[in-house]
Design a protein around this motif. Structure first.
Motif, short mmCIF file in Angstrom:
data_model
loop_
_atom_site.label_atom_id
_atom_site.label_comp_id
_atom_site.label_asym_id
_atom_site.label_seq_id
_atom_site.Cartn_x
_atom_site.Cartn_y
_atom_site.Cartn_z
N PRO A 177 0.80 -1.23 0.00
CA PRO A 177 0.00 0.00 0.00
C PRO A 177 0.83 1.28 0.00
N GLN A 178 1.95 1.29 0.75
CA GLN A 178 2.76 2.51 0.82
C GLN A 178 3.54 2.78 -0.47
N ASP A 179 3.52 1.82 -1.42
CA ASP A 179 4.13 2.04 -2.73
C ASP A 179 3.17 2.71 -3.71
N LEU A 180 1.90 2.78 -3.34
CA LEU A 180 0.90 3.40 -4.21
C LEU A 180 0.97 4.92 -4.09
N PRO A 181 0.44 5.65 -5.08
CA PRO A 181 0.33 7.10 -4.90
C PRO A 181 -0.41 7.44 -3.61
N SER A 182 0.00 8.54 -2.98
CA SER A 182 -0.50 8.86 -1.64
C SER A 182 -2.01 9.04 -1.59
N PHE A 183 -2.63 9.41 -2.71
CA PHE A 183 -4.08 9.57 -2.73
C PHE A 183 -4.79 8.25 -2.41
N LEU A 184 -4.11 7.13 -2.63
CA LEU A 184 -4.73 5.83 -2.43
C LEU A 184 -4.48 5.27 -1.04
N TYR A 185 -3.23 5.37 -0.55
CA TYR A 185 -2.98 4.82 0.78
C TYR A 185 -3.26 5.83 1.89
N LYS A 186 -3.49 7.08 1.51
CA LYS A 186 -3.97 8.08 2.47
C LYS A 186 -5.30 8.61 1.93
N GLU A 187 -6.30 7.73 1.92
CA GLU A 187 -7.58 8.06 1.28
C GLU A 187 -8.19 9.31 1.91
N GLY A 188 -8.72 10.18 1.05
CA GLY A 188 -9.33 11.42 1.51
C GLY A 188 -8.40 12.61 1.47
N SER A 189 -7.08 12.38 1.16
CA SER A 189 -6.14 13.50 1.06
C SER A 189 -6.31 14.16 -0.31
N TYR A 190 -6.45 15.47 -0.32
CA TYR A 190 -6.59 16.24 -1.56
C TYR A 190 -7.67 15.65 -2.47
N PRO A 191 -8.93 15.56 -2.02
CA PRO A 191 -9.97 14.87 -2.81
C PRO A 191 -10.20 15.48 -4.18
N ALA A 192 -10.12 16.81 -4.33
CA ALA A 192 -10.35 17.42 -5.64
C ALA A 192 -9.24 17.03 -6.62
N PHE A 193 -7.99 17.00 -6.16
CA PHE A 193 -6.89 16.56 -7.02
C PHE A 193 -7.08 15.10 -7.42
N PHE A 194 -7.54 14.29 -6.48
CA PHE A 194 -7.75 12.88 -6.78
C PHE A 194 -8.81 12.72 -7.86
N ASP A 195 -9.89 13.49 -7.77
CA ASP A 195 -10.91 13.45 -8.81
C ASP A 195 -10.34 13.85 -10.16
N MET A 196 -9.46 14.85 -10.17
CA MET A 196 -8.84 15.30 -11.41
C MET A 196 -8.00 14.18 -12.03
N LEU A 197 -7.29 13.45 -11.18
CA LEU A 197 -6.45 12.36 -11.68
C LEU A 197 -7.29 11.26 -12.32
#
Length: 467
Positions: A177-197
């Motif tokens: 999990p810690q090898d994944l982009p931080s938006f995935l293993y720290k769910e809820g961080s920067y939600p608007a950026f995650f939606d953009m991705l």
């Protein structure tokens, strides 16, 4: 016109997301297209164009602007990032339409044949289709990261990711999990950026081309897998030509910068250091370290046996430990910005302590510089996984339960690369990757062939007669 450039016979607009790490590779790709016979116009926002400095004459690529709805200050003037992205989509698409119409009606220029759009801005494809133009999505992150986000978009990776789960994806090594982009293993961080991705994939199946700033040999398995989904081509690494194939004379920098480099002080200092004796430290244009992490890093550098050149942006200087500059003046130099490529190419640099942004990682690969990986967020943890375990040209600093890399682990990683037995193997691998990046962009290399194929396709369908 540079040696080897051809008279332009077709015209591409290159639409970049307004950030230094997106503008740089897209601008560099534009130079290669120009060399191969296309007219290219770089497009970014009015707000970002007001802060760009032309740091050299290394590019003749013209710059046009559109609006993100916040012309006086860009994203910082928006209520929040979600409001910014929504406004950018609405206003940006309209002003891009206006730009295409203006260029098409110009009596002295070239009608537009193709829009190459940053995948962060999928509405660029919609504008392209409106005019019946060739469309090309451009990914500025690695294929591995693009594949991970695609699997999340398709709900093939279920969120939240379990802390004990091993993620197995086609073409990728097993990922914790810690090898994944931080938006995935720290769910809820920067939600608007995650939606953009995830929005990058909303209409990508309609794109005529999908381009990525990497090269085939670097990520073979996942490139092959992505090529089954889309007309996918690797065209990188997109860094200035004089550090790779040298086909663009005097092309030593990207040409535009959001920061003013202090090259004179940097190069004067580094010229006086022995070969492979300096640790170069930079966390890019966006990363803000916590005060605690900044101080641990400072102590790690101070305790190591190596000289260090540390880029600390003005906004970060107050986080340095008290009296640090005075206490380390005999072994280190701290500057607010510098020409990273020029520093990495210097023989005095022995390793690069980096946040593992994709551009920084590619630059180190291209110049054969071993890395100490200290990823902070977004795609950087995945890049760090590849740097250490796949390409084997660096070490990743361990972190504690607070996510902080402590000074002793930083010092140990530096000393292992600079002086240790494992460092010798890492340096050999770094040298190997330097040769492979050069071969990819040399005439007939994997990326060069892909760029030729793309250019030939544009010229084949072009109705332009550049006036």
């Amino acid at each position: 016109m540079e040696k080897g450039k051809k008279t332009p016979r077709a015209h591409c607009l290159v639409l970049a997301y307004p950030a230094q790490g997106h503008i740089n590779p897209m601008l560099q790709f534009s130079k290669r297209l120009e060399l191969k016979g296309l007219q290219v116009t770089l497009v970014t926002t009015r707000a970002i164009s007001n802060t760009i400095q032309r740091v050299s004459s290394s590019t003749s690529i013209p710059l046009e602007t559109i609006s993100d709805g916040y012309d006086e200050g860009g994203r910082i003037h928006a209520e929040n990032i979600q409001a910014y992205l929504e406004r950018f989509w609405q206003v940006g698409s309209k002003t891009l339409v206006n730009l295409v119409e203006r260029l098409n009606s110009s009596v002295s220029g070239c009608p537009v044949d193709c829009i190459i759009y940053d995948a962060f801005l999928p509405w660029g494809l919609d504008v392209s289709k409106k005019f019946g133009l060739v469309s090309a999505a451009f990914f500025t992150q690695s294929c591995a990261v693009d594949s991970i986000y695609y699997h999340v978009h398709k709900e093939l990776i279920k969120l939240p990711v379990s802390k004990s789960e091993l993620i197995l994806l086609p073409g990728l090594p097993p990922l914790e999990p810690q090898d994944l982009p931080s938006f995935l293993y720290k769910e809820g961080s920067y939600p608007a950026f995650f939606d953009m991705l995830l929005d990058q994939y909303s209409n990508i199946d309609k794109a005529d081309w999908v381009l990525c700033n990497t090269f085939y040999e670097l990520e073979k398995e996942v490139v092959d897998w992505l090529a089954k989904l889309w007309p996918f081509r690797t065209i990188g690494p997109s860094i200035p030509s004089m550090y790779l194939d040298r086909r663009l004379e005097n092309d030593r920098d990207y040409g535009f910068s959001l920061f003013e480099p202090n090259n004179y002080a940097c190069m004067n200092w580094i010229n006086d250091r022995p070969k492979e004796s300096v640790v170069y430290v930079s966390f890019g244009s966006l990363i803000d370290l916590s005060i605690e992490q900044m101080q641990e890093l400072a102590w790690g550098l101070k305790g190591s046996n190596s000289y260090f050149l540390w880029v600390v942006r003005e906004s970060e200087e107050a986080k340095l430990p008290e009296n640090f500059l005075e206490e380390t003046s005999n072994k280190g130099l701290v500057v607010t910005w510098c020409s990273q490529l020029e520093v990495l190419a210097h023989e005095a640099v022995g390793c690069f302590l980096t946040h593992c942004g994709w551009n920084s990682s590619l630059e180190a690969l291209s110049l054969g510089v071993p890395m100490v990986a200290m990823p902070q967020r977004t795609d950087q943890s995945t890049n760090a996984k590849y740097i250490m375990d796949v390409w084997k040209m660096g070490l990743k600093t361990p972190v504690d339960e607070k996510g902080i890399a402590r000074w002793k682990s930083i010092q140990n990683c530096i000393e292992e690369i600079m002086e240790g037995e494992k460092g010798k193997e890492i340096k050999r691998n770094a040298s190997k990757w330097r040769q492979m990046t050069k071969q990819a962009v040399d005439a007939g290399g994997s990326s060069d062939k892909n760029i030729d194929e793309f250019v030939d396709a544009i010229l084949h369908i072009s109705s332009s007669n550049c006036r």
